[in-house]
Write an enzyme that holds these catalytic residues in place. Structure first.
Site, PDB file in Angstrom:
ATOM      1  N   CYS A  61      15.752  37.304   6.897  1.00 52.73           N
ATOM      2  CA  CYS A  61      14.830  36.422   7.603  1.00 52.73           C
ATOM      3  C   CYS A  61      13.642  37.259   8.069  1.00 52.73           C
ATOM      4  CB  CYS A  61      15.527  35.780   8.795  1.00 52.73           C
ATOM      5  SG  CYS A  61      16.085  36.985  10.035  1.00 52.73           S
ATOM      6  N   HIS A 109      22.859  43.967  11.433  1.00 48.87           N
ATOM      7  CA  HIS A 109      24.267  44.134  11.110  1.00 48.87           C
ATOM      8  C   HIS A 109      24.481  44.158   9.595  1.00 48.87           C
ATOM      9  CE1 HIS A 109      25.772  42.731  15.313  1.00 48.87           C
ATOM     10  NE2 HIS A 109      25.547  44.023  15.261  1.00 48.87           N
ATOM     11  N   HIS A 155      18.627  42.456  17.682  1.00 52.29           N
ATOM     12  CA  HIS A 155      19.441  41.526  18.471  1.00 52.29           C
ATOM     13  C   HIS A 155      18.957  41.378  19.902  1.00 52.29           C
ATOM     14  CE1 HIS A 155      21.941  43.690  15.454  1.00 52.29           C
ATOM     15  NE2 HIS A 155      22.225  42.453  15.116  1.00 52.29           N
ATOM     16  N   GLU A 170      23.453  40.136  20.784  1.00 46.03           N
ATOM     17  CA  GLU A 170      22.440  39.182  21.205  1.00 46.03           C
ATOM     18  C   GLU A 170      22.836  38.499  22.517  1.00 46.03           C
ATOM     19  OE1 GLU A 170      20.543  34.931  19.874  1.00 46.03           O
ATOM     20  OE2 GLU A 170      21.164  36.285  18.255  1.00 46.03           O
ATOM     21  N   THR A 217      21.138  32.598  18.616  1.00 41.66           N
ATOM     22  CA  THR A 217      20.318  32.093  17.498  1.00 41.66           C
ATOM     23  C   THR A 217      21.080  31.955  16.186  1.00 41.66           C
ATOM     24  OG1 THR A 217      19.608  34.323  16.853  1.00 41.66           O
ATOM     25  CG2 THR A 217      18.247  33.148  18.469  1.00 41.66           C
ATOM     26  N   CYS A 225      17.878  29.636  15.317  1.00 38.80           N
ATOM     27  CA  CYS A 225      16.637  29.949  14.612  1.00 38.80           C
ATOM     28  C   CYS A 225      16.543  29.229  13.267  1.00 38.80           C
ATOM     29  CB  CYS A 225      16.485  31.461  14.428  1.00 38.80           C
ATOM     30  SG  CYS A 225      17.357  32.152  13.031  1.00 38.80           S
ATOM     31  N   SER A 281      28.464  40.507  11.222  1.00 33.20           N
ATOM     32  CA  SER A 281      27.269  39.668  11.161  1.00 33.20           C
ATOM     33  C   SER A 281      27.651  38.230  11.486  1.00 33.20           C
ATOM     34  CB  SER A 281      26.624  39.743   9.778  1.00 33.20           C
ATOM     35  OG  SER A 281      25.637  38.739   9.618  1.00 33.20           O
ATOM     36  N   ASN A 329      25.829  35.434  11.684  1.00 33.18           N
ATOM     37  CA  ASN A 329      25.283  34.383  10.820  1.00 33.18           C
ATOM     38  C   ASN A 329      25.946  34.386   9.449  1.00 33.18           C
ATOM     39  OD1 ASN A 329      23.134  35.402   8.582  1.00 33.18           O
ATOM     40  ND2 ASN A 329      23.119  36.804  10.323  1.00 33.18           N
ATOM     41  N   SER A 387      20.854  39.258   7.312  1.00 32.31           N
ATOM     42  CA  SER A 387      20.698  40.716   7.362  1.00 32.31           C
ATOM     43  C   SER A 387      21.132  41.395   6.074  1.00 32.31           C
ATOM     44  CB  SER A 387      21.487  41.279   8.550  1.00 32.31           C
ATOM     45  OG  SER A 387      22.820  40.816   8.537  1.00 32.31           O
TER      46      SER A 387
END
Length: 404
Positions: free
Chosen positions: A90, A119, A155, A207, A246, A276, A304, A306, A349
């Site tokens: 991203c 990450h 983060h 985060e 996020t 996000c 990670s 996400n 990531s």
């Protein structure tokens, strides 16, 4: 004439047996005879995908072997790889990596980075190879390197970290994702308005630690699940405001928020969604691609958030099996079984070079056709720190993650 014949006499002892053994002679004969019988091409057996044949049948051996050789080398199982888009980096991750790379170009090695910049182990090792040194706390930076930059990870960090850096007279560059910084501001606004802040997120995630560290102790409550909401007792049920990590599952978070509103009708939402755009977009792409997939691979690290959410989304959306992998070498080919459709995505990531590596690994084993499963185009770009904007960033600088 004397010059042409006056050679020094020597003896050459010619060993025997020598050269071709019977097995080599036989193998070459097989190919020659197969070419005579069937014509070109005759394709060699692919190592690891054929059986050994220890004796030649008395009749028909050329035809049976020729068919065997050609079938072994070309009869790969056809599969479709549904390649999700958007996937991978991203804008916030891309910016954070660029900050470390540019700091190394501007200030030279070492550049210290507090916590993994993102990450992903591949990214971290790539930056280490360029001269970055990763630490968990600022007191790990030796006195002789106090003039070198230290970068805070994407983060985000608690307010105590930059304060500690100032106290140690360190030069720091903050690579916190701007969308994480937005959540910090949302939480601080709730606090300024006198609300107790409810943070929806995963305990222990950097985060979450960073967001909670923006406010005085005791002014933020962490909620992870719907079950947490059911047992939550806030200091003032009518004066609450929430924000979220996020990188959460969009669907899971919606369920938690719904339950919070049911229990606390006066709950105040942030001015804008905390999850996000990249998290939302990658999950939506996986939702669209997962139905009908025999296997769904998500490129990402075990830590990670996400990336792990993408595995969960794939399973819920209909993939028969979903697996998180960091490299192609982690794919367990022996347990894949019969497949015809493979889904492939990457966490925010995870670099594109690993996605390409995995596609090539499938092409070595299958007749793989790549089908693009794009849902939306992303054009977001975040500027690096002012101290680094004059430094040129080239394609070669980022080739370790983006490819040549």
């Amino acid at each position: 004439m004397a010059s042409s014949v006056a050679k020094t006499p020597i003896t050459i002892r010619l060993c025997g047996p020598r050269g071709f053994c019977a097995g080599v002679d036989r193998a070459i004969q097989i190919v020659v005879l197969a070419l005579k019988e069937f014509g070109a091409p005759v394709l060699p057996c692919v190592p690891g995908r054929c059986r050994y044949i220890w004796r030649i049948p008395k009749s028909g051996f050329v035809r049976s072997l020729g068919v065997f050789m050609m079938a072994s080398s070309v009869a790969k199982t056809p599969i479709t790889i549904r390649l999700c888009g958007p996937r991978g980096f991203c804008a916030g991750v891309d910016r954070a990596i660029q900050i470390v790379v540019l700091a190394l170009k501007e200030f030279g090695a070492p550049v210290y980075v507090r916590h993994e910049i993102v990450h992903n182990r591949y990214v971290v090792e790539g930056l280490e190879a360029k001269g970055a040194i990763f630490v968990e706390e600022l007191d790990e930076i030796p006195p002789e390197h106090r003039k070198q930059p230290v970068v805070f990870s994407a983060h985000g960090v608690p307010k105590s970290v930059p304060a500690d850096a100032d106290a140690r007279n360190l030069f720091y560059l903050d690579a916190t994702c701007p969308l994480v910084s937005k959540v910090h501001k949302q939480a601080m606004r709730h606090h300024r308005m006198g609300r107790h802040v409810v943070l929806i997120g995963h305990a222990g995630h950097p985060e979450v630690i960073g967001t909670m560290g923006q406010l005085p102790e005791g002014t933020v409550s962490l909620i992870e699940t719907v079950e947490d909401v059911d047992v939550y007792t806030p200091p003032d049920p009518d004066n609450l405001g929430f924000v979220t990590q996020t990188t959460l599952s969009v669907d899971d978070t919606a369920g938690v928020i719904k339950r919070l509103h049911e229990r606390f009708p006066n709950l105040t939402a942030p001015a804008a969604d905390s999850i996000c755009y990249a998290t939302t977009n990658r999950q939506e792409a996986v939702k669209q691609a997962a139905p009908g997939c025999d296997l769904f691979l998500v490129v990402g690290a075990p830590n990670s958030s996400n990336s792990k959410r993408l595995v969960e989304v794939a399973l819920r959306a209909g993939a028969k099996k979903a697996v998180l992998v960091q490299r192609a070498s982690e794919i367990d080919w022996a347990t894949i079984g019969e497949i015809s459709t493979v889904g492939l995505s990457a966490g925010a990531s995870a670099p594109e070079v690993i996605v390409n590596e995995i596609i090539e690994a499938f092409r070595e084993r299958y007749d793989a056709a790549v089908e693009l499963a794009d849902t939306v185009e992303e054009n977001e770009h975040f500027l690096v720190n002012r101290e680094l904007r004059h430094v040129e960033l080239t394609g070669a600088d980022m080739a370790f993650v983006n490819g040549e």
